[in-house]
Design an enzyme around this catalytic site. Structure first.
Site, short mmCIF file in Angstrom:
data_model
loop_
_atom_site.label_atom_id
_atom_site.label_comp_id
_atom_site.label_asym_id
_atom_site.label_seq_id
_atom_site.Cartn_x
_atom_site.Cartn_y
_atom_site.Cartn_z
N SER A 41 0.83 -1.20 0.00
CA SER A 41 0.00 0.00 0.00
C SER A 41 0.87 1.25 0.00
O SER A 41 1.95 1.27 0.58
CB SER A 41 -0.90 0.01 1.24
OG SER A 41 -1.61 1.22 1.31
N ALA A 42 0.36 2.28 -0.61
CA ALA A 42 1.02 3.58 -0.54
C ALA A 42 0.37 4.44 0.52
O ALA A 42 0.76 5.58 0.71
CB ALA A 42 0.98 4.27 -1.90
N SER A 43 -0.63 3.89 1.18
CA SER A 43 -1.35 4.61 2.22
C SER A 43 -1.90 5.91 1.63
O SER A 43 -2.60 5.89 0.64
CB SER A 43 -0.44 4.84 3.42
OG SER A 43 -1.14 5.39 4.49
N HIS A 44 -1.54 7.02 2.20
CA HIS A 44 -2.05 8.32 1.74
C HIS A 44 -1.09 8.99 0.74
O HIS A 44 -1.31 10.11 0.34
CB HIS A 44 -2.26 9.25 2.93
CG HIS A 44 -1.01 9.44 3.73
ND1 HIS A 44 -0.60 8.54 4.68
CD2 HIS A 44 -0.07 10.40 3.68
CE1 HIS A 44 0.54 8.96 5.20
NE2 HIS A 44 0.89 10.07 4.61
#
Length: 133
Positions: A56-59
């Protein structure tokens, strides 16, 4: 090992690459598909996996995908352990020979990780663990 990811297209490529690496060393992988990061932490514990990985790249921007690893206790690995893993990625010869034939690990798809998360939070059952097969 469980592998979950967000919906970024690059997650599908990274998921396959990680699963291939783990199975090439004889490990077993359960692919959770797109799930929230906390779901992987929870499933790692409830399904009694040795580890869980979230892609995931998150935000962050979509092209900034990363990997977060949870231990079997559902918590993020210590920085020192992550550093050791980074060394192994940079110097794969330290891993030794890859498995062949029947010693190769297996990967399976968890058909509905969201449902498994809900069920396991209500009544965990060792009898339903995919790791006992």
């Amino acid at each position: 090992m469980l592998i979950g990811k967000d919906t970024r297209l690059s997650g599908y490529m990274l998921e396959t690459a990680i699963a291939a690496g783990v199975t090439s060393m004889g490990g077993r992988v359960l692919l959770c598909g797109p799930v929230p990061t906390p779901a992987v932490a929870h499933l790692t514990v409830s399904m009694r996996a040795d580890a869980g990985i979230v892609i995931s790249a998150s935000h962050n921007p979509y092209d900034d995908n990363g990997i977060k690893i949870f231990g079997g206790d559902g918590f993020k690995l210590a920085d020192a352990v992550e550093d050791e893993i980074e060394v192994l990625v940079r110097e794969p010869e330290r891993l030794g020979d890859r498995r062949t034939g029947p010693a190769i690990g297996r990967a399976a798809k968890l058909e509905d990780a969201r449902d498994a998360t809900w069920r396991s939070s209500r009544t965990p059952s060792p009898a339903t663990s995919p790791w006992t097969a």
